[in-house]
Design a protein around this motif. Structure first.
Motif, short mmCIF file in Angstrom:
data_model
loop_
_atom_site.label_atom_id
_atom_site.label_comp_id
_atom_site.label_asym_id
_atom_site.label_seq_id
_atom_site.Cartn_x
_atom_site.Cartn_y
_atom_site.Cartn_z
N HIS A 64 0.80 -1.22 0.00
CA HIS A 64 0.00 0.00 0.00
C HIS A 64 0.84 1.27 0.00
O HIS A 64 0.34 2.33 -0.33
CB HIS A 64 -0.94 0.09 1.23
N PHE A 120 -4.57 0.56 -9.36
CA PHE A 120 -4.98 0.08 -8.04
C PHE A 120 -5.68 1.20 -7.26
O PHE A 120 -6.57 0.94 -6.45
CB PHE A 120 -3.78 -0.40 -7.23
N THR A 124 -9.47 1.29 -7.62
CA THR A 124 -10.25 0.11 -7.25
C THR A 124 -10.77 0.27 -5.82
O THR A 124 -10.18 0.95 -5.00
CB THR A 124 -9.39 -1.16 -7.32
N THR A 150 -10.54 -0.89 -2.92
CA THR A 150 -9.68 -1.74 -2.12
C THR A 150 -9.46 -1.15 -0.74
O THR A 150 -9.58 0.05 -0.53
CB THR A 150 -8.30 -1.91 -2.79
N LYS A 151 -9.08 -2.02 0.16
CA LYS A 151 -8.73 -1.57 1.50
C LYS A 151 -7.46 -0.73 1.43
O LYS A 151 -6.55 -1.00 0.65
CB LYS A 151 -8.52 -2.79 2.40
N TYR A 188 -15.58 -3.38 -9.84
CA TYR A 188 -14.42 -3.17 -8.98
C TYR A 188 -13.99 -1.72 -8.88
O TYR A 188 -13.05 -1.39 -8.15
CB TYR A 188 -13.24 -3.99 -9.51
N HIS A 237 -16.80 2.16 0.76
CA HIS A 237 -16.56 0.71 0.75
C HIS A 237 -17.81 -0.08 1.11
O HIS A 237 -17.71 -1.24 1.53
CB HIS A 237 -15.43 0.36 1.73
N LEU A 278 -12.21 -5.04 -2.22
CA LEU A 278 -11.22 -6.00 -2.71
C LEU A 278 -10.04 -6.05 -1.76
O LEU A 278 -9.65 -5.06 -1.18
CB LEU A 278 -10.72 -5.57 -4.08
N ASP A 279 -9.45 -7.21 -1.65
CA ASP A 279 -8.21 -7.36 -0.91
C ASP A 279 -7.56 -8.64 -1.38
O ASP A 279 -8.08 -9.34 -2.23
CB ASP A 279 -8.45 -7.38 0.60
N LEU A 327 -4.92 -8.05 -7.21
CA LEU A 327 -5.32 -6.77 -7.75
C LEU A 327 -4.89 -6.63 -9.20
O LEU A 327 -5.60 -6.06 -10.03
CB LEU A 327 -4.73 -5.63 -6.92
#
Length: 974
Positions: free
Chosen positions: A429, A446, A449, A451-452, A823, A840, A845-846, A852
C-alpha cells in the motif's frame, strides 16, 4: 498557543482522572508499560507536524490552508484531524479488551452494562460515531461533520456507511456505557484541541468542504501518521498523565522520523529557464519537445496534457521537463512515472535517476522502483541494500486491536510483524508515498479500485505530477480503471502528462472527458469547446478554470520530417506480406508450424546475407519458441536470442539488457552485432529502445503494429548493410484469400479480437500493393481508420465478415466494461457525492497485489513459481547447480539466485498451479519465499502441473510439451 512546557495545559481534576486511565496500548504492546490513549493522540499530532513540514507538497499545504480559512491555519487543522483518529478507543468496547486496563477504567467510574468484542464496535467506526455526536454538540455545521467523521471511521482502510454507525438497540448499549463516557470523550477531545493551540473544539471547524479527492488524500495521510506513531520502539508506553505534552511527543516523533529517513521530494521547485533542455540533457530540444514545454507553460490550472508523437521522437525527455514546469507552477513535490509493463520500468528507472541528478544529486536516492521483479534491477538492489538510511527502517508493530493478520499493513498475506520488510516506502500500500516512483501503470490503476487502504495510494499520488507512458496500451477493460483514476486525479488537481504514439481519437476523447469530469466534480463534462488536434506530433491540454473546461492544442513537425521531404518518392516504411496458412489435422500441426517457421528462417537467411540485425515479434510464447528452435539450427548460436515472459526472471533480465546493449543507443558502431536475430513476444512492442534493420511481425491491430514498427530504423547514424538501408516490415501470421477475408490465426484473434485485425489486414495488404506507409506522418490517419466509424476500410468482399466481427467486438467491449464496473472505486451514480461515507459499502477487494493485478488487467491471478531441481538422491538445487538443503532452505548468499529462478506459468496452467504447487518446507517463515510456490523439475527440467507436461529449457524457457487430455480423462472415468 500549544503548550511547550512538557505538560498539558490545565486539565480539570475530574477530567484528569478519566484521561489518566484511558489506555491506547496495553503494556504488552507498548514496551512493558501502558501507553495512555492521550499519549498516542498527541504522538500522532507530532508526527503530523513533521509530515506537514517535511513531506507534504506545497500544493497540499495550500489546499489545507484554504480549507482551514487562511495561510498557516492548515497545519493545525491537519494535525488535529490526525490526532483525533483514535477517539473511538474511548468507548466501552475497546477499553474492556485488556484486563488490567479495564480494571483501572472501572475504578474511576467508567462502566458498561454488557461485555462486547472489538468486532461488534471496532474503534474506527466507534470513533466516527463519537465525532458525529461531539462535533454536533460543539456547534459544527452538518456539512463539516459529514466529511470529517468518515476520516476517523475509515482509518483502518474501509469507509463505512452512515447506517452502520446508527445507534439502535443493543448497539447503543454496547457503545455508550454509562453517562460518564460522554464526559471522558469530551475531555479527550478538549485536551487534544488545547494542546494544539485551539481555545475550543468549535474553533477547529473548517471554513469550506474539501473535494472528495482531498478527503481521500487526507485520510491516507492520517493513516500514515497513525502507523508511524504506533511503532513501539520509538513510542514506548507513557502511563503518567503528568509526563504527557506536545514537547515530549515532538521529541519522540523526531527520533522516529530520523530513523525512518522519511522525506518529501524537491520541495518548492524553481520554474525552469529557457535553457533547461540543454542543462538537463546537453542538447537542444526538437520542435515537438519545445511544443510540449510551451503547452505546460500555457496551462492556467493543473490539468491533463496528452503528448502524441512518433516512436523515437523524444517524448520521455519532454515529459520529464513538462513535469518540472508543472511542478514548479502548481506546487507538486514529486513524480510518478507509470509504464505499461515490468520490463519497461527498469530502463525508465535509470532515465528518471539521470534526469533528477541534473536537478539535485540528492534526489537520486529518493527514486523507488515498484514492480514485482524490482529486486533484480542492480541499481535498485544496490539502493535498498545500502541500508534503510534513505528509504526507511524496520517497524515493530502497529495496533494490537482492529488489525488481524490479513489486515496488517506491513505484511502481504500473513506471517508475523517481525517479518515485515524493511523500508517504509517499500511495503504493501505504501510504495506510492515515495517522492519519485517508477512503476507499472497498475500502481495507478490500483488507486481506482475499491480496495482496502486505497487512501494511501491517493495520498501517494496527490501532490505529484503523474506521467503515464504508452497510454494507448490500455485495453477497454483497463481503460475503465484508468478513467476512474483520472477522475480522482482531476478532482485532486494533480497535473497528468500522458504519452502515446498511436492514440485512437475515441480513446483521447474519453481520457480528456474523465479528467475534466473529475476536476468539475461532475458525472460528465461538456467538451463542446474542444478542437481535435490536426497535426502530428501534437499536444492537447485540458483544465478546469472553476467554471468551465479550457483547452489548448498545438502541433509541431517531427524531427525526421525534413529528411523525408527531401525525397517525397521514398516511403518511410515498405510493407510486405508473408502469407501463413497452417493446414492439417491436429497430429500434423507441429509439422505445419515448422514449415511456417522454415519460411521465416529462409527469408532471414536471404535478407541477412550481408549482415544486419532483425527483430521478429510473435504474438504468443509458443510461436516465438517454435521459431527460435528453427533459427538456432540455421544461424550460429551467438546470432540468435529469444525474449518472452516465460523465461526465469534472471534470464529475462539478462536477455533484455543484452538486447538493449546490442541494439539500443549504445549498440551503434563497433558494438553492434554483425548479424543478429532477436525473436520476441509483445515485450519488444513498446518502451523497448532497440534499433532493428529489419522487422518481421505477426499481424496485430494497427496501433500495436505501428508500435512494433517503431523499433525499426529507430536511431539515426546507424550503419546498415546495403540491402537493409530502406526500412522494411514483413507482416505474417495471416493468409490473404482471393475472394474473401483473410484467414487469421486463432491465437491472435483470441488476444486482439477479429474486427481490428481484419481492418488492419486490409490496410497492410493495400500498403504492400502500393507505396507502403509514411511513418510517422500517417500514424494518426491509420489509427483513425481502423478504429473509426467508416465502412470503406475493408474490400467489399469482406464487408459481411467485418460486420459480424464488429458486432462481436462491440458486445465483448460492453461485457468487459460491465465487468470492470464491479471493482471501480466509485459506483455508477456516485461521482457527484461530496463525502467518503459508504465508499466501501458492501465490501472491498483485498488479497494482495497479485490479485489486484488480475482485477485491473481482466484475468485470473497469474501464477509465478520458483524453479528448483530435485536431486535424484533427495534435496534440491538451483537450476545453476547450487545446492539447497534437503528441505530447500536457502542461505542468504543464495537468495538472489533462487528468486532469480522465478518463472510465470501460462494462463491455462495457473488454476492447477494454485492448487498443486506450494513452497518448499524450508521456505516456511522466510520473508521472501514463504508465499512462493516451487516448480520442482527433475534433472532434465521436466515437471507435470495439472496434467500439463512442462519442461524448462535454458534456451527456450518454460515449454509446454503436452496439454491435459480432458476428454480422454472423462472417457476413462466413464
Amino acid at each position: 498557543m500549544p503548550d511547550e512546557s512538557g505538560g498539558l495545559l490545565a486539565i480539570r481534576g475530574d477530567h484528569a482522572a478519566l484521561l489518566g486511565v484511558l489506555w491506547g496500548k496495553s503494556a504488552g504492546k507498548a514496551g512493558g508499560r501502558v501507553n495512555l490513549l492521550l499519549s498516542h493522540l498527541l504522538d500522532t499530532a507530532a508526527v503530523a507536524e513533521l509530515i506537514w513540514d517535511r513531506f507534504l507538497a506545497p500544493s497540499t499545504r495550500r489546499t489545507l490552508d484554504e480549507l482551514a480559512g487562511g495561510e498557516t491555519r492548515g497545519k493545525r487543522l491537519f494535525c488535529w484531524l490526525c490526532a483525533v483518529h483514535d477517539v473511538g478507543k474511548a468507548t466501552p468496547p475497546f477499553q474492556q479488551m485488556d484486563r488490567a486496563g479495564s480494571l483501572a477504567v472501572r475504578a474511576v467510574g467508567l462502566g458498561w452494562r454488557k461485555e462486547a468484542g472489538p468486532r461488534q464496535w471496532r474503534h474506527d467506526r466507534a470513533g466516527g460515531r463519537v465525532l458525529i455526536d461531539r462535533l454536533r454538540a460543539s456547534g459544527w455545521r452538518d456539512e463539516h461533520v459529514d466529511w470529517v467523521w468518515p476520516l476517523v471511521a475509515g482509518h483502518h482502510g474501509l469507509f463505512p456507511s452512515a447506517g452502520s454507525l446508527a445507534l439502535r438497540g443493543s448497539k447503543r448499549t454496547l457503545l455508550n456505557g454509562d453517562a460518564r463516557w460522554e464526559v471522558a470523550q469530551r475531555a479527550l477531545l478538549e485536551a487534544v484541541t488545547a494542546a494544539l493551540g485551539y481555545g475550543s473544539v468549535d474553533e477547529v471547524e473548517p471554513v469550506r468542504v474539501p473535494s472528495r479527492a482531498t478527503q481521500l488524500q487526507v485520510s491516507g495521510l492520517i493513516v500514515m501518521a497513525d502507523w508511524i506513531a504506533s511503532d513501539e520502539r520509538h513510542f514506548v508506553g507513557i502511563d503518567d498523565l503528568a509526563s504527557l505534552g506536545m514537547k515530549v511527543s515532538r521529541e519522540r516523533a523526531a527520533r522516529a522520523w530520523e530513523e525512518l529517513g522519511l522525506r518529501g521530494g524537491w520541495g518548492r521547485l524553481p520554474l525552469p529557464g529557457e535553457d533547461v533542455f540543454r542543462e538537463r540533457f546537453d542538447e537542444q530540444p526538437r520542435p515537438s519537445q519545445a511544443m510540449v514545454l510551451r503547452a505546460a507553460h500555457a496551462m492556467a490550472e493543473p490539468g491533463l496534457l496528452i503528448v502524441e508523437a512518433p516512436m523515437g521522437e523524444g517524448k520521455t525527455k519532454a515529459a520529464f521537463l513538462a513535469a518540472e514546469v508543472l511542478a514548479a507552477r502548481f506546487g507538486a513535490d514529486g513524480v510518478f512515472m507509470g509504464m505499461p509493463t515490468q520490463a519497461t520500468c527498469d530502463p525508465m528507472f535509470d532515465r528518471m535517476r539521470d534526469w533528477l541528478r541534473g536537478i539535485d544529486p540528492k534526489l537520486v536516492s529518493q527514486v523507488a522502483l515498484l514492480h514485482g521483479k524490482s529486486r533484480f534491477n542492480p541499481e535498485w538492489k544496490e539502493q535498498i541494500d545500502a541500508g534503510a538510511g534513505s528509504m526507511g527502517g524496520r517497524f515493530a508493530s502497529v495496533d494490537e486491536f482492529g488489525l488481524d493478520c490479513c489486515d496488517d499493513p506491513y505484511l502481504d498475506g500473513g506471517g508475523t510483524v517481525a517479518q515485515a520488510l524493511a523500508g517504509w516506502f517499500l511495503g504493501r500500500h505504501r510504495g506510492l508515498l515515495a517522492p519519485f516512483v517508477v512503476g507499472t501503470i497498475d500502481q495507478l490503476l490500483f488507486a481506482a479500485t475499491r480496495t482496502k487502504h486505497v487512501m494511501l495510494r491517493m495520498a501517494g499520488l496527490a501532490g505529484k505530477v503523474v506521467v503515464l507512458d504508452e497510454v494507448h496500451a490500455a485495453d477497454v477493460y483497463m481503460s475503465q480503471f484508468l478513467q476512474e483514476a483520472l477522475r480522482w486525479l482531476g478532482q485532486a488537481r494533480v497535473p497528468v502528462v500522458m504519452l502515446s504514439a498511436t492514440l485512437a481519437p475515441a480513446q483521447r476523447h474519453a481520457l480528456v472527458g474523465a479528467y475534466l469530469a473529475g476536476a468539475a466534480s461532475r458525472t460528465e463534462c461538456d467538451l463542446s469547446g474542444w478542437v481535435e488536434p490536426q497535426g502530428y506530433p501534437c499536444a492537447t491540454s485540458a483544465w478546469w478554470d472553476g467554471e468551465r473546461a479550457r483547452f489548448g492544442v498545438d502541433a509541431a513537425p517531427a524531427w525526421r520530417e525534413a529528411a523525408l521531404r527531401a525525397d517525397e518518392s521514398l516511403p518511410a516504411v515498405r510493407l510486405e506480406v508473408l502469407p501463413e496458412t497452417v493446414i492439417g489435422s491436429d497430429d500434423a500441426l507441429e509439422d505445419a508450424q515448422r514449415r511456417v517457421d522454415e519460411e521465416v528462417a529462409d527469408l532471414l537467411v536471404e535478407r541477412l546475407a550481408e549482415g544486419g540485425c532483425a527483430l521478429v515479434i510473435r504474438n504468443t510464447v509458443a510461436r516465438a519458441q517454435s521459431l527460435a528452435k528453427v533459427l538456432y539450427e540455421r544461424f550460429a548460436e551467438d546470432e540468435v536470442d529469444l525474449l518472452h515472459g516465460r523465461l526465469t526472471v534472471r534470464a529475462r533480465a539478462d536477455r533484455t539488457r543484452a538486447a538493449l546493449n546490442a541494439l539500443g543507443t549504445s549498440g551503434e558502431g563497433d558494438d553492434r552485432p554483425a548479424r543478429w536475430v532477436l525473436v520476441a513476444t509483445q515485450l519488444a512492442e513498446q518502451s523497448f529502445d532497440v534499433d532493428a534493420d529489419l522487422l518481421i511481425t505477426d499481424l496485430a491491430p494497427v496501433d500495436l503494429l505501428l508500435q512494433r514498427i517503431g523499433r525499426l530504423h529507430r536511431h539515426t547514424g546507424t550503419a546498415r548493410p546495403c540491402g537493409l538501408r530502406e526500412p522494411r516490415v514483413v507482416v505474417t501470421g495471416f493468409a490473404p484469400a482471393d475472394d474473401g477475408p483473410p484467414d487469421l490465426l486463432g491465437a491472435s484473434e483470441g488476444i486482439y479480437g477479429r474486427w481490428p485485425l481484419l481492418r488492419t489486414a486490409a490496410l497492410v495488404l493495400d500498403a504492400a500493393a502500393h507505396d507502403g506507409w509514411r511513418v510517422p506522418a500517417q500514424v494518426p490517419e491509420l489509427v483513425g481508420r481502423v478504429y473509426g466509424e467508416t465502412h470503406d476500410v475493408v474490400p467489399a468482399a469482406w464487408r459481411s465478415a467485418e460486420d459480424e466481427a464488429r458486432l462481436l467486438w462491440e458486445d465483448t467491449r460492453r461485457e468487459r466494461i460491465e465487468d470492470a464496473e464491479r471493482y471501480l472505486l466509485t459506483r455508477t451514480g456516485e461521482h457527484e457525492n461530496t463525502t467518503l461515507e459508504g465508499l466501501h459499502f458492501a465490501g472491498a477487494l483485498d488479497g494482495g497485489e497479485r490479485r489486484l493485478q488480475a482485477v485491473v488487467r481482466d484475468g485470473r491471478p497469474g501464477v509465478e513459481a520458483v524453479l528448483v531441481v530435485r536431486e535424484p538422491g533427495g534435496g534440491y538445487r538451483t537450476p545453476a547447480g547450487r545446492a539447497l538443503s534437503v528441505n530447500g532452505d536457502v542461505a542468504e548468499a543464495l537468495l538472489d539466485e533462487v528468486l532469480g529462478g522465478t518463472v510465470r506459468l501460462s494462463a491455462g496452467q495457473s488454476l492447477a498451479a494454485q492448487k498443486e504447487l506450494e513452497p518448499l518446507p524450508g521456505w516456511r517463515g522466510d520473508p521472501w519465499l514463504q508465499y512462493s510456490p516451487a516448480l520442482v523439475v527433475d534433472a532434465e527440467g521436466w515437471a507435470e502441473v495439472g496434467g500439463y507436461t512442462l519442461r524448462y529449457d535454458p534456451v527456450l524457457g518454460l515449454v509446454q510439451e503436452s496439454a491435459p487430455d480432458f476428454a480422454g480423462r472423462a472417457e476413462r472415468r466413464r
